[in-house]
Design an enzyme around this catalytic site. Structure first.
Site, mmCIF file in Angstrom:
data_model
loop_
_atom_site.group_PDB
_atom_site.id
_atom_site.type_symbol
_atom_site.label_atom_id
_atom_site.label_comp_id
_atom_site.label_asym_id
_atom_site.label_seq_id
_atom_site.Cartn_x
_atom_site.Cartn_y
_atom_site.Cartn_z
ATOM 1 C CE LYS A 1 -0.369 -0.294 5.029
ATOM 2 N NZ LYS A 1 -1.256 -1.025 6.159
ATOM 3 N NE ARG B 1 -6.996 0.008 10.972
ATOM 4 C CZ ARG B 1 -5.693 -0.217 10.486
ATOM 5 N NH1 ARG B 1 -4.935 0.852 10.544
ATOM 6 N NH2 ARG B 1 -5.325 -1.410 9.924
ATOM 7 N NE ARG C 1 -3.024 -8.035 7.881
ATOM 8 C CZ ARG C 1 -3.734 -8.588 9.023
ATOM 9 N NH1 ARG C 1 -4.229 -9.723 9.145
ATOM 10 N NH2 ARG C 1 -3.522 -8.002 10.104
ATOM 11 C CG HIS D 1 -4.430 -4.661 11.923
ATOM 12 N ND1 HIS D 1 -3.136 -5.094 11.357
ATOM 13 C CD2 HIS D 1 -3.800 -3.399 12.136
ATOM 14 C CE1 HIS D 1 -2.113 -4.281 11.256
ATOM 15 N NE2 HIS D 1 -2.800 -2.911 11.881
ATOM 16 C CG ASP E 1 10.934 24.011 -4.039
ATOM 17 O OD1 ASP E 1 10.068 22.999 -3.971
ATOM 18 O OD2 ASP E 1 10.310 25.188 -4.047
ATOM 19 C CE1 TYR F 1 11.280 32.443 2.494
ATOM 20 C CE2 TYR F 1 11.327 30.180 2.462
ATOM 21 C CZ TYR F 1 11.410 31.407 1.942
ATOM 22 O OH TYR F 1 11.046 31.255 0.290
ATOM 23 C CB CYS G 1 13.278 26.586 1.743
ATOM 24 S SG CYS G 1 14.495 27.497 2.452
HETATM 25 C C1 LIG Z 1 -0.419 -1.855 6.786
HETATM 26 C C2 LIG Z 1 -1.026 -3.088 7.376
HETATM 27 C C3 LIG Z 1 -0.345 -4.328 7.549
HETATM 28 C C4 LIG Z 1 1.267 -4.313 7.356
HETATM 29 O O1 LIG Z 1 1.881 -3.559 8.518
HETATM 30 P P1 LIG Z 1 3.352 -3.621 8.666
HETATM 31 O O2 LIG Z 1 3.160 -3.139 10.285
HETATM 32 O O3 LIG Z 1 4.035 -2.697 7.941
HETATM 33 O O4 LIG Z 1 3.763 -5.116 8.763
HETATM 34 C C5 LIG Z 1 -0.956 -5.331 8.021
HETATM 35 N N1 LIG Z 1 -2.103 -5.450 8.089
HETATM 36 C C6 LIG Z 1 -3.034 -4.281 8.053
HETATM 37 C C7 LIG Z 1 -4.465 -4.444 8.264
HETATM 38 C C8 LIG Z 1 -2.417 -3.234 7.609
HETATM 39 O O5 LIG Z 1 -3.290 -2.117 7.618
#
Ligand SMILES: *Cc1c(COP(=O)(O)O)cnc(C)c1O
Length: 375
Positions: free
Chosen positions: A40, A141, A225, A172, A319, A271, A317
């Site tokens: 992602k 979430r 994941r 998660h 850039d 700045y 800044c």
């Molecule tokens: C982003 C995400 C992951 C990966 O997480 P890491 O901490 O980068 O390994 C796994 N599961 C879900 C639901 C996520 O949103």
């Protein structure tokens, strides 16, 4: 956004590092468990398609993204057959484009499932849409919070097997990167409890992100994941320094001095004139700034030039930014904003610590104006 191919600034991506991290992560899994690489947010800023290709070679079985467009980018980029799971909640209307492109979707409410089914039943679709049900065991979430809600969703899926396939079930963890495991255990026990109403498990049951896969027992699942660890980022920000395999950072950020000069004592820089030289000093200008994702709060931190830590002086800044040089240096000298220079290095975690955030935020924050160079 125009990509800066005609400038002295690049994100250098070490494909070998990604390859090794993923290979080691896969090796660290129980036999038969699958690894989905999380790409992602443009592969955490590393380039989604490029990372996916390396990940595939390293043994990744599938991919996770956040939105459908990221999944489509992978399909267009040549990731034709591997499963791709969208982890976020989208519009149920887009179940059709997901089905057409063999993209798996996350569902977290029965209403959403009903709407998606309604959409799919309106159109002739070639594939059923594959669904992963999210369980909220304490992340707060997205996801079903009770066994009853989960049961209801399973019933909806069973009612629409003509257009939907139940492919996965996941949760998660909120504190997998914390040495205190109490909350993790609470989530795990809620998960085990909810799983009791699941009579027939879907193909994938997945509970582990990087931190869970590195430091916890994730038995009962059959896919991880992987995100941060694949990019060589310690998910705990080094709070837990030990990992079962070395994490090799894949991203560095390099630039060059484009201008150098000596300023007299009493002259100021940037700045707001927030920095004033106490003596005659050499100052170098680097052609990147906060529009490239260099945090503006980095004033006072340093970059590496020839192994020297050179303080960022004056405000960053949009850039450009200025640094104090240890001696006269000439334009064209290499600057490392993140990465290694001689025996010194700056990691994403180092930058994160200075500005009170996490490494993830730093690497995702570099803007699309920066060109990527793959090595
Ligand atoms: C982003 C995400 C992951 C990966 O997480 P890491 O901490 O980068 O390994 C796994 N599961 C879900 C639901 C996520 O949103």
């Amino acid at each position: 956004m125009a990509v800066g191919n005609h400038r002295f600034a690049q994100l250098v991506i070490d494909q070998q590092a990604i390859y090794e991290n993923i290979k080691n992560a896969k090796h660290n899994l129980p036999a038969g468990d699958e690894l989905f690489m999380t790409v992602k947010a443009n592969g955490y800023g590393h380039g989604a398609v490029q990372v996916a290709q390396v990940a595939k070679r390293a043994g990744a079985d599938g991919f996770c993204v956040s939105i459908i467009d990221e999944a489509l980018e992978l399909r267009r980029g040549g990731i034709a057959k591997s499963p791709i799971l969208v982890l976020g909640i989208g519009d149920a209307i887009d179940a059709k484009v997901a089905a057409d492109n063999n993209i798996s979707l996350t569902a977290a409410s029965s209403d959403w499932l009903e709407k998606a089914a309604e959409v799919l039943e309106l159109y002739p679709v070639t594939n059923k849409v594959k669904i992963h049900l999210a369980l909220d065991t304490g992340m707060g979430r997205i996801g079903f919070q009770t066994a009853e809600e989960l049961q209801e969703a399973i019933a909806v899926l069973e009612h629409h097997t003509n257009v939907m396939e139940w492919e996965g079930l996941f949760t998660h963890f909120a504190t997998a990167d914390d040495p205190n495991t109490e909350y993790f255990e609470l989530q795990k026990s809620r998960f085990t409890e909810m799983m009791k109403v699941v009579k027939q498990r879907p193909k994938y049951v997945h509970i582990a992100n990087s931190a869970t896969s590195l430091w916890h027992d994730f038995s009962g699942s059959n896919m991880v994941r992987l995100g941060a660890a694949g990019y060589g980022l310690n998910p705990s920000g080094d709070v837990i320094p030990t990992t079962p395999y070395p994490l090799k950072p894949a991203m560095s950020f390099v630039s060059q001095l484009v201008y150098t000069k000596q300023i007299a004592a009493g002259r100021s820089v940037g700045y707001g004139a927030t920095y004033t030289a106490k003596q005659a000093e050499w100052i170098g200008t680097i052609p990147v700034g906060y529009a490239d994702g260099v945090p503006r709060k980095l004033q006072g931190f340093h970059v590496l030039i020839d192994g020297h830590e050179c303080e960022i002086v004056g405000r960053v800044c949009m850039d450009q930014m200025m640094v104090r040089l240890p001696y006269k240096m000439v334009p064209g000298t290499k600057v490392v904003l993140m990465g290694e220079s001689n025996d010194k290095k700056i990691t994403a975690e180092d930058i994160a610590e200075y500005i009170d955030t996490i490494g993830y935020d730093v690497i995702c924050g570099f803007s699309s104006r920066l060109a990527h160079r793959y090595v």
